[in-house]
Design a protein around this motif. Structure first.
Motif, short mmCIF file in Angstrom:
data_model
loop_
_atom_site.label_atom_id
_atom_site.label_comp_id
_atom_site.label_asym_id
_atom_site.label_seq_id
_atom_site.Cartn_x
_atom_site.Cartn_y
_atom_site.Cartn_z
N SER B 57 0.85 -1.20 0.00
CA SER B 57 0.00 0.00 0.00
C SER B 57 0.88 1.24 0.00
N ARG B 58 0.24 2.35 -0.26
CA ARG B 58 0.93 3.63 -0.20
C ARG B 58 1.64 3.79 1.15
N HIS B 59 0.94 3.42 2.22
CA HIS B 59 1.52 3.53 3.55
C HIS B 59 2.80 2.67 3.66
N ASP B 60 2.73 1.45 3.15
CA ASP B 60 3.89 0.55 3.24
C ASP B 60 5.10 1.13 2.51
N LEU B 61 4.84 1.62 1.31
CA LEU B 61 5.94 2.14 0.49
C LEU B 61 6.59 3.35 1.15
N LEU B 62 5.75 4.24 1.67
CA LEU B 62 6.29 5.44 2.31
C LEU B 62 6.99 5.07 3.62
N ALA B 63 6.46 4.06 4.34
CA ALA B 63 7.08 3.65 5.60
C ALA B 63 8.49 3.09 5.34
N HIS B 64 8.63 2.29 4.30
CA HIS B 64 9.93 1.73 3.95
C HIS B 64 10.95 2.87 3.76
N GLN B 65 10.53 3.84 2.97
CA GLN B 65 11.42 4.98 2.68
C GLN B 65 11.70 5.79 3.94
N ARG B 66 10.69 5.96 4.78
CA ARG B 66 10.85 6.79 5.98
C ARG B 66 11.82 6.13 6.96
N VAL B 67 11.72 4.82 7.11
CA VAL B 67 12.63 4.11 8.01
C VAL B 67 14.07 4.25 7.52
N LEU B 68 14.27 4.10 6.21
CA LEU B 68 15.62 4.23 5.67
C LEU B 68 16.15 5.65 5.81
N ASP B 69 15.28 6.63 5.59
CA ASP B 69 15.68 8.03 5.77
C ASP B 69 16.14 8.27 7.20
N THR B 70 15.38 7.68 8.14
CA THR B 70 15.73 7.85 9.55
C THR B 70 17.07 7.19 9.86
N LEU B 71 17.26 5.97 9.34
CA LEU B 71 18.51 5.26 9.57
C LEU B 71 19.71 6.04 9.04
N MET B 72 19.53 6.63 7.86
CA MET B 72 20.69 7.26 7.24
C MET B 72 21.10 8.58 7.89
N THR B 73 20.23 9.13 8.73
CA THR B 73 20.66 10.34 9.43
C THR B 73 21.74 10.01 10.46
N GLU B 110 32.64 1.00 2.00
CA GLU B 110 32.68 1.69 0.70
C GLU B 110 31.76 2.91 0.68
N PHE B 111 30.57 2.78 1.28
CA PHE B 111 29.58 3.86 1.20
C PHE B 111 29.66 4.82 2.39
N SER B 112 30.54 4.52 3.32
CA SER B 112 30.69 5.41 4.47
C SER B 112 31.12 6.80 4.00
N GLY B 113 30.37 7.82 4.38
CA GLY B 113 30.73 9.18 3.97
C GLY B 113 30.13 9.59 2.64
N TYR B 114 29.29 8.74 2.06
CA TYR B 114 28.68 9.06 0.76
C TYR B 114 27.16 8.95 0.83
N THR B 115 26.48 9.80 0.09
CA THR B 115 25.04 9.63 -0.06
C THR B 115 24.68 9.77 -1.53
N GLN B 116 23.48 9.31 -1.84
CA GLN B 116 23.03 9.38 -3.22
C GLN B 116 22.11 10.59 -3.43
N PHE B 117 22.26 11.20 -4.57
CA PHE B 117 21.27 12.17 -5.05
C PHE B 117 20.76 11.69 -6.40
N THR B 118 19.50 11.91 -6.64
CA THR B 118 18.94 11.55 -7.94
C THR B 118 18.48 12.83 -8.64
N VAL B 119 18.99 13.03 -9.83
CA VAL B 119 18.67 14.25 -10.59
C VAL B 119 17.87 13.85 -11.82
N ARG B 120 16.68 14.42 -11.94
CA ARG B 120 15.82 14.08 -13.07
C ARG B 120 15.38 15.34 -13.77
N GLY B 121 15.32 15.26 -15.09
CA GLY B 121 14.86 16.40 -15.86
C GLY B 121 13.80 15.99 -16.87
N ARG B 122 12.86 16.89 -17.07
CA ARG B 122 11.84 16.69 -18.12
C ARG B 122 11.89 17.87 -19.08
#
Lengths: 136, 251
Positions: B57-73, B110-122
């Motif tokens: 569900s929408r809730h599940d998808l957003l929860a997955h992302q929210r937990v990861l966002d919290t972890l990565m802080t 390997e990923f210590s000290g790095y984060t991802q950014f996603t850049v999209r253009g239309r």
């Protein structure tokens, strides 16, 4: 419109925060670590996860769509409208709504098809097997 | 899989020293609290799920992302793809953390000290179609022919016109992708350029950025947005966990 975004945020780049559902779907459904296909047991409800509608497949329909967009463009020019007027016309919804990307459409369908994510619409979305089903 | 009655939903892998805020809720209808299952210097962030209904569900998808966002802080995190569920906490150790121990340890370093950014253009489609017509006299001539046709005639001319425009746009897209890579590369540890989605997709780049380059990177994206103003609408997501960079190598 880009111009509105600039005025509102003082920047040329839109930074949605928090990310919308469409962005989240695009990030977490086909990217990230996956160990073995079998551990994704709970996904039985969302077979649509294997959607990969990202690539624009060149087809007659695609070509006709571009031909139409190109012709529509010319109608504006014939009317002698200058650029600001043209932009206004687009903002009024003349062109913008029609030219959204195919993947948005696919995502809307996906959201509709997810359990609890819509009215249980079952529109067919393009699907194909995940490219990385079985790893390590 | 009909016998599945519940299990441990896995969000991602972190160092065992990572901390979780209290009361962080996970996926599911009556979401369990997110906790860490630790093993050998690693930890998996998990929460219990039951089989009330399939996840997604929408809730599940957003929860997955929210937990990861919290972890990565608080720490480096290897994000799992949405929907990974193991039988129980023991299986998280025996089927996930143990067998992949060294890969996870290496990847976290390997990923210590790095984060991802996603850049999209239309593309602003009218603008870019205008460019295409201006650049190619043949397309322009054909367009003038098609314009004079009755709505239901000239089927093949229309297809030919659309085909020319389509391929010209692909060339434009490739060139713009190169511009994006050239502009962002000085601040990127890695760039993955993907095929942009949709008729008006211009650029879709996942960029791995070291913390020390973050300011420079954001300025570079802004620079790109300014350069493309009125032509490409640019969006940036992030900082994100390194979703696009964590694939395990095939054996």
């Amino acid at each position: 419109m880009t111009t509105m975004t600039q005025a509102r945020r003082g920047t040329y780049v839109d930074r949605p925060s928090p990310s919308g559902l469409a962005d989240v779907i695009d990030l977490i459904l086909d990217k990230g670590l996956v160990i073995d296909a079998y551990v994704r047991v709970s996904l039985v409800g969302i077979e649509l996860l294997t959607i990969d509608a990202r690539i624009v497949v060149a087809s007659v329909d695609t070509y006709l769509r571009f031909a139409e967009a190109t012709n529509r463009l010319d109608l504006y020019q014939q009317g002698g409208r200058d650029l600001p007027e043209l932009m206004e016309g687009m903002a009024e919804g003349g062109a913008k709504g029609k030219t959204r990307g195919a993947v948005d459409t696919a995502k809307e369908k996906l959201e509709g098809a997810l359990p609890g994510g819509g009215e249980g619409k079952s529109e067919e979305a393009e699907r194909q097997p995940s490219r990385r089903q079985r790893q390590s | 899989m009909d016998a599945f009655e519940g299990g441990c939903y896995v969000y991602g892998v972190v160092p065992s020293t990572a901390a979780l805020p209290d009361g962080l809720r996970g996926v599911g209808d009556s979401p369990g609290t997110v906790r860490l299952v630790r093993h050998g210097g690693l930890a998996a962030a998990v929460s219990d799920v039951s089989q009330d209904r399939p996840l997604g569900s929408r809730h599940d998808l957003l929860a997955h992302q929210r937990v990861l966002d919290t972890l990565m802080t608080a720490s480096t995190v290897l994000p799992m793809r949405f929907g990974v569920v193991l039988g129980d906490a023991e299986a998280v150790t025996s089927d996930l953390l143990e067998p992949h121990h060294y890969r996870f340890v290496d990847a976290l370093a390997e990923f210590s000290g790095y984060t991802q950014f996603t850049v999209r253009g239309r593309y602003e489609q009218d603008m870019v179609l205008r460019e295409v017509l201006a650049e190619d006299p043949e397309t322009q001539r054909l367009q003038e022919v098609v314009r004079e046709l009755l709505p239901d005639s000239g089927y093949y001319d229309r297809i030919r016109l659309g085909e020319l425009v389509f391929h010209a746009l692909q060339r434009t897209r490739e060139a713009d992708g190169e511009v994006a890579v050239d502009t962002l590369a000085p601040y990127a540890a890695s760039i993955r350029l993907r095929e942009p989605a949709g008729d008006d997709g211009a650029v879709d780049a996942a960029v791995l950025v070291g913390h020390e380059h973050r300011d420079g990177f954001e300025r570079a994206v802004e620079h790109l947005g300014a350069r493309w103003a009125g032509r490409i609408r640019l969006r940036m997501l992030g900082p994100l966990p390194p979703y696009d960079f964590v694939e395990l190598e095939e054996d």
